[in-house]
Design an enzyme around this catalytic site. Structure first.
Site, PDB file in Angstrom:
ATOM      1  N   CYS A   2       7.609  35.321  17.338  1.00 45.26           N
ATOM      2  CA  CYS A   2       8.834  35.164  16.546  1.00 45.26           C
ATOM      3  C   CYS A   2       9.974  36.006  17.100  1.00 45.26           C
ATOM      4  O   CYS A   2       9.771  37.082  17.635  1.00 45.26           O
ATOM      5  CB  CYS A   2       8.588  35.602  15.107  1.00 45.26           C
ATOM      6  SG  CYS A   2       7.224  34.750  14.334  1.00 45.26           S
ATOM      7  N   ARG A  27      10.364  33.833  24.148  1.00 49.47           N
ATOM      8  CA  ARG A  27       9.237  34.425  23.430  1.00 49.47           C
ATOM      9  C   ARG A  27       8.259  33.350  22.946  1.00 49.47           C
ATOM     10  O   ARG A  27       7.139  33.664  22.567  1.00 49.47           O
ATOM     11  CB  ARG A  27       9.753  35.227  22.235  1.00 49.47           C
ATOM     12  CG  ARG A  27      10.610  36.396  22.642  1.00 49.47           C
ATOM     13  CD  ARG A  27      11.419  36.908  21.495  1.00 49.47           C
ATOM     14  NE  ARG A  27      10.634  37.624  20.518  1.00 49.47           N
ATOM     15  CZ  ARG A  27      10.417  38.932  20.522  1.00 49.47           C
ATOM     16  NH1 ARG A  27      10.923  39.671  21.482  1.00 49.47           N
ATOM     17  NH2 ARG A  27       9.716  39.514  19.574  1.00 49.47           N
ATOM     18  N   TRP A  74       6.814  31.431  15.464  1.00 52.40           N
ATOM     19  CA  TRP A  74       5.591  31.066  16.192  1.00 52.40           C
ATOM     20  C   TRP A  74       4.495  31.119  15.150  1.00 52.40           C
ATOM     21  O   TRP A  74       4.136  32.194  14.666  1.00 52.40           O
ATOM     22  CB  TRP A  74       5.359  32.084  17.305  1.00 52.40           C
ATOM     23  CG  TRP A  74       4.331  31.706  18.308  1.00 52.40           C
ATOM     24  CD1 TRP A  74       4.411  30.699  19.232  1.00 52.40           C
ATOM     25  CD2 TRP A  74       3.078  32.353  18.533  1.00 52.40           C
ATOM     26  NE1 TRP A  74       3.272  30.674  19.995  1.00 52.40           N
ATOM     27  CE2 TRP A  74       2.439  31.683  19.598  1.00 52.40           C
ATOM     28  CE3 TRP A  74       2.424  33.430  17.944  1.00 52.40           C
ATOM     29  CZ2 TRP A  74       1.200  32.049  20.074  1.00 52.40           C
ATOM     30  CZ3 TRP A  74       1.178  33.792  18.424  1.00 52.40           C
ATOM     31  CH2 TRP A  74       0.573  33.107  19.478  1.00 52.40           C
ATOM     32  N   ASN A 100       8.918  38.969  11.445  1.00 57.12           N
ATOM     33  CA  ASN A 100       8.176  38.845  12.689  1.00 57.12           C
ATOM     34  C   ASN A 100       6.914  39.678  12.510  1.00 57.12           C
ATOM     35  O   ASN A 100       7.007  40.879  12.275  1.00 57.12           O
ATOM     36  CB  ASN A 100       9.023  39.402  13.853  1.00 57.12           C
ATOM     37  CG  ASN A 100       8.259  39.422  15.160  1.00 57.12           C
ATOM     38  OD1 ASN A 100       7.197  38.817  15.279  1.00 57.12           O
ATOM     39  ND2 ASN A 100       8.790  40.127  16.149  1.00 57.12           N
ATOM     40  N   GLY A 101       5.746  39.043  12.609  1.00 60.82           N
ATOM     41  CA  GLY A 101       4.501  39.791  12.406  1.00 60.82           C
ATOM     42  C   GLY A 101       3.682  39.165  11.298  1.00 60.82           C
ATOM     43  O   GLY A 101       3.861  37.986  10.968  1.00 60.82           O
ATOM     44  N   GLU A 486      -5.679  35.619  38.887  1.00 64.01           N
ATOM     45  CA  GLU A 486      -4.266  35.412  38.546  1.00 64.01           C
ATOM     46  C   GLU A 486      -3.823  33.998  38.928  1.00 64.01           C
ATOM     47  O   GLU A 486      -3.086  33.345  38.186  1.00 64.01           O
ATOM     48  CB  GLU A 486      -3.400  36.480  39.249  1.00 64.01           C
ATOM     49  CG  GLU A 486      -1.905  36.367  39.021  1.00 64.01           C
ATOM     50  CD  GLU A 486      -1.483  36.400  37.554  1.00 64.01           C
ATOM     51  OE1 GLU A 486      -2.306  36.708  36.685  1.00 64.01           O
ATOM     52  OE2 GLU A 486      -0.318  36.058  37.275  1.00 64.01           O
ATOM     53  N   LYS A 490      -2.407  31.350  36.247  1.00 63.67           N
ATOM     54  CA  LYS A 490      -1.079  30.751  36.405  1.00 63.67           C
ATOM     55  C   LYS A 490      -1.164  29.233  36.334  1.00 63.67           C
ATOM     56  O   LYS A 490      -0.362  28.589  35.679  1.00 63.67           O
ATOM     57  CB  LYS A 490      -0.530  31.190  37.762  1.00 63.67           C
ATOM     58  CG  LYS A 490       0.897  31.569  37.853  1.00 63.67           C
ATOM     59  CD  LYS A 490       1.343  32.880  37.330  1.00 63.67           C
ATOM     60  CE  LYS A 490       1.017  33.172  35.913  1.00 63.67           C
ATOM     61  NZ  LYS A 490       1.151  34.557  35.523  1.00 63.67           N
ATOM     62  N   GLU A 493      -2.155  27.981  32.658  1.00 63.89           N
ATOM     63  CA  GLU A 493      -1.208  28.166  31.557  1.00 63.89           C
ATOM     64  C   GLU A 493       0.013  27.253  31.655  1.00 63.89           C
ATOM     65  O   GLU A 493       0.574  26.887  30.631  1.00 63.89           O
ATOM     66  CB  GLU A 493      -0.811  29.632  31.363  1.00 63.89           C
ATOM     67  CG  GLU A 493       0.025  30.244  32.444  1.00 63.89           C
ATOM     68  CD  GLU A 493       0.373  31.720  32.148  1.00 63.89           C
ATOM     69  OE1 GLU A 493       0.413  32.110  30.974  1.00 63.89           O
ATOM     70  OE2 GLU A 493       0.617  32.453  33.113  1.00 63.89           O
ATOM     71  N   HIS A 509     -24.341  31.791  42.459  1.00 63.75           N
ATOM     72  CA  HIS A 509     -25.116  32.093  41.246  1.00 63.75           C
ATOM     73  C   HIS A 509     -24.788  31.157  40.089  1.00 63.75           C
ATOM     74  O   HIS A 509     -25.069  31.478  38.941  1.00 63.75           O
ATOM     75  CB  HIS A 509     -24.883  33.547  40.832  1.00 63.75           C
ATOM     76  CG  HIS A 509     -25.337  34.527  41.865  1.00 63.75           C
ATOM     77  ND1 HIS A 509     -26.671  34.741  42.151  1.00 63.75           N
ATOM     78  CD2 HIS A 509     -24.639  35.307  42.731  1.00 63.75           C
ATOM     79  CE1 HIS A 509     -26.771  35.636  43.129  1.00 63.75           C
ATOM     80  NE2 HIS A 509     -25.550  35.986  43.504  1.00 63.75           N
ATOM     81  N   LYS A 608       5.727  34.497  24.949  1.00 57.87           N
ATOM     82  CA  LYS A 608       5.985  35.495  25.982  1.00 57.87           C
ATOM     83  C   LYS A 608       5.495  36.874  25.546  1.00 57.87           C
ATOM     84  O   LYS A 608       4.888  37.596  26.328  1.00 57.87           O
ATOM     85  CB  LYS A 608       7.485  35.539  26.297  1.00 57.87           C
ATOM     86  CG  LYS A 608       7.870  36.510  27.417  1.00 57.87           C
ATOM     87  CD  LYS A 608       7.291  36.080  28.756  1.00 57.87           C
ATOM     88  CE  LYS A 608       7.664  37.016  29.892  1.00 57.87           C
ATOM     89  NZ  LYS A 608       6.842  36.762  31.089  1.00 57.87           N
TER      90      LYS A 608
HETATM   91  C1  AGP Z   1       1.249  35.768  31.807  1.00 57.69           C
HETATM   92  O1  AGP Z   1       1.529  34.696  32.632  1.00 57.69           O
HETATM   93  C2  AGP Z   1       0.762  35.436  30.497  1.00 57.69           C
HETATM   94  N1  AGP Z   1       1.665  34.594  29.813  1.00 57.69           N
HETATM   95  C3  AGP Z   1       0.113  36.521  29.638  1.00 57.69           C
HETATM   96  O2  AGP Z   1      -1.193  36.582  30.094  1.00 57.69           O
HETATM   97  C4  AGP Z   1       0.692  37.949  29.634  1.00 57.69           C
HETATM   98  O3  AGP Z   1       0.558  38.535  30.889  1.00 57.69           O
HETATM   99  C5  AGP Z   1      -0.008  38.792  28.553  1.00 57.69           C
HETATM  100  O4  AGP Z   1       0.209  38.226  27.291  1.00 57.69           O
HETATM  101  C6  AGP Z   1       0.420  40.244  28.547  1.00 57.69           C
HETATM  102  O5  AGP Z   1       1.758  40.394  28.242  1.00 57.69           O
HETATM  103  P1  AGP Z   1       2.527  41.751  28.479  1.00 57.69           P
HETATM  104  O6  AGP Z   1       2.537  42.007  29.947  1.00 57.69           O
HETATM  105  O7  AGP Z   1       3.895  41.537  27.921  1.00 57.69           O
HETATM  106  O8  AGP Z   1       1.776  42.829  27.751  1.00 57.69           O
END
Ligand code: AGP
Length: 613
Positions: A2, A27, A74, A100-101, A486, A490, A493, A509, A608
């Site tokens: 949010c 966000r 959100w 927010n929260g 990573e 990427k 997501e 394995h 975000k």
């Molecule tokens: C990154 O591509 C992701 N969207 C997500 O994993 C992110 O890195 C994670 O939520 C941590 O966020 P932060 O670095 O703001 O703590």
């Protein structure tokens, strides 16, 4: 997650709030709303989906007023819908709020309110707050007191912003716990509130960040901050130097693409003033690292989530190899509940782009409570993870807007490399000659990243070849094993392709059973100590018919002969290599997602900043 924006002053509030919400789109959200007070009445407009829907609604059904609050939601409690979108109006129509929260005890509060005859119009936890404020307000106390008394009932972590027609010259905001920041923007005869800086940067850079447990009352002439008991607290305002243009897409199609390309500048800035180029010595001024501390530390626990945790896995290799400190990487959502073994010789080091990830903040608090020294590597200036740490390494990348983290992955790799150099130096483990050689190699990094970015079109061709796959397997070893993780994160997501990552030695394995013509293998096979082993993995994958896409060192004919496609990277030392190998991975994911028509900057279901558990 949010986003909140508030405005009070001489100007028309709705456009300022809508623009602010636009800047918080990164966000992630599923609905949005705005409320203003004009001519003694609160008007609310809300809609599901993108902000343009709300903008259109306000266009056809305009709002007046010089005071207002807005919100991007959100969904946590209640489906994304108009009725669950914020702001929420109370039963009397005199009070309106955004949150927010999460209110953890909302169910019991809701039951009590229903028993008292209150009718609920939404499924949200938030609505209990507005009814409680109204209930206290009805006793004749000032609005701020009604909000304050309401907070005593709530359990959870949140930021609440409220206003009332009976006191239409003020906005009250409170921050409870670490569910996300609240920044107060100080203008000329006007004031702003927001969850994050980009929302108000175009209006003011003069700000105060609210701590958990603080309340503020703003009017057009200023603000007051107290704690939840009404006692004044000590606070500082500060001037922020971010350029608002840096929060725009500029020449790029997407923020993600722009941010991938910003890595040359981000890494230059990261190295920037921290290296004495004559000696190679590293200084990290905000870390408060003393020789005593460097020699006292007997363990580092890196705690983070998602991409930041993958960055931590590379950092583990750096810190163990160079500074010879045992390092554990602990996913923050696990660490916080793991009854961790931590003492005053342990450093708990958080990595976070946003600096407001709930799990990461909770893990930091857990470390602090058990006596550890708390460090953080953080991008968002003034964020909680930056402020609560004993020492911090600011990322120096500028705002990252795309939900998929890119420059906030490579920057902490360099930060951790610098930290490992500094620690190694203080622990007497780094010769002046090696120090200088390492610094010289770092100096070449921005140019090598530039070379990789110039090859975007080559990677795009590979993206075209694989864009229709349903699954793939990422493999890496040693310092590049986290890059496999990573790369897979990427891709999944932003393109929604199922991607799994494994340390390459694990393939035999289990995951090898998956391999056939439909299961491409994307592997990092640069020329390092794991090279021969990686070649053998590529051969095994080929033997099972799996298409192979390799990341390889420039000019490596052996890999070229084996792989169906190669993403080339400039030669480097093995330690530096992940800072390079990840870049084609980012570019590949970006183009695959683009070719599949995905919303690259705001992928489905993702936020975000994840400011709730
Ligand atoms: C990154 O591509 C992701 N969207 C997500 O994993 C992110 O890195 C994670 O939520 C941590 O966020 P932060 O670095 O703001 O703590």
């Amino acid at each position: 997650m949010c986003g909140i924006v508030g405005y009070i002053g001489p100007r028309s509030a709705p456009p300022i709030i809508l623009n602010g919400l636009k800047r918080l789109e990164y966000r992630g959200y599923d609905s949005a709303g705005v409320a203003t007070i004009a001519e003694g009445e609160i008007s609310v407009r809300r809609d599901v989906g993108k902000l343009k829907n709300l903008q259109a609604l306000v266009g056809t059904n305009p709002l007046g007023g010089n005071i207002g609050i807005g919100h991007t939601r959100w969904a946590t409690h209640g489906a994304p819908s108009e009725r669950n979108a914020h702001p929420h109006l109370g039963s009397t129509g005199e009070v309106v709020i955004v949150q927010n929260g999460i209110v953890e005890n909302f169910l019991e509060l809701k039951e009590d309110l229903i028993a008292e005859g209150v009718e609920f119009k939404s499924d949200t936890d938030t609505e209990v707050i507005v009814h409680l404020i109204e209930k206290h307000y009805a006793t004749g106390i000032p609005f701020v007191e009604a909000v304050r008394q309401t907070l005593q009932h709530l359990r959870g972590a949140n930021a609440v912003v409220a206003m009332s027609t009976r006191e239409p010259d003020k906005i009250v905001a409170a921050r409870m716990g670490n569910a996300g920041g609240v920044v107060i923007g100080i203008g000329d005869q006007e004031m702003f509130l927001a969850s994050d800086m980009p929302a108000i940067l175009e209006h003011t850079r003069h700000v105060t960040f609210m701590e958990a447990g603080w309340m503020t009352v703003i009017d057009s002439n200023g603000y007051e901050i107290t704690d939840f008991e009404g006692q004044p607290v000590e606070y500082k305002s500060q001037k922020i130097s971010w350029d608002p243009v840096a929060a725009e897409k500029g020449e790029y199609k997407h923020f993600m693409q722009k941010e991938i390309h910003e890595q040359v500048r981000a890494i230059t800035d990261t190295i920037g003033t921290r290296i004495d180029w004559k000696t190679g010595k590293v200084t990290l001024p905000e870390l408060n690292l003393t020789p005593e501390l460097a020699n006292k530390i007997n363990r580092i626990v890196i705690t983070a989530c998602g991409t930041a945790a993958n960055a931590g896995m590379v950092g583990k290799v750096y810190l163990e190899k160079l500074a010879r400190v045992p390092v554990e990487v602990s996913i923050a959502s696990e660490f916080r509940y793991s009854d961790p073994i931590v003492d005053d010789k342990t450093v708990v080091m958080a990595i976070s782009q946003s600096g407001e990830t709930a799990d990461t903040l909770a893990a930091m608090v857990e470390g602090r409570n058990r006596g550890a020294t708390l460090w953080s590597i953080v991008n968002a200036v003034g964020s909680e993870a930056m402020r609560i740490a004993d020492g911090c390494i600011p990322m120096h990348t500028g705002p990252e807007i795309g939900v998929a983290s890119t420059k906030a992955f490579t920057a902490p790799l360099v930060d951790q490399y610098l930290l490992a150099m500094a620690l190694a130096d203080l622990r007497g483990l780094l010769s002046p000659k090696d120090q200088l050689a390492m610094a010289n190699e770092l100096a070449q990094l921005p140019t090598k990243i530039g070379t990789l970015l110039d090859r975007e079109a080559d990677v795009e061709k590979i993206a075209r070849a694989i864009k229709d796959i349903d699954h793939c397997l990422y493999l890496g070893r040693g310092v590049n094993m986290p890059i496999a993780y990573e790369g897979a994160l990427k891709l999944k997501e932003i393109s929604y392709i199922h991607a799994e990552a494994y340390p390459a030695g694990e393939m035999k394995h289990g995951p090898i059973a998956l391999l056939d013509e439909e299961m491409p293998v994307i592997a990092i096979a640069t020329q390092d100590q794991w090279y021969e082993k990686m070649i053998s993995q590529l051969e095994q994958a080929k033997a099972r018919g799996a298409p192979v896409i390799a990341v390889a060192t420039d000019g490596d004919q052996r890999v070229a002969d084996l792989a169906d496609h190669v993403m080339w990277v400039p030669d480097s030392s093995w330690l530096i290599s992940p800072i390079l190998t990840v870049i084609p991975m980012q570019i590949l994911s970006y183009h695959v997602a683009l070719l599949r028509g995905c919303d690259v900057d705001q992928p489905r279901n993702l936020a975000k900043s994840v400011t709730v558990e």
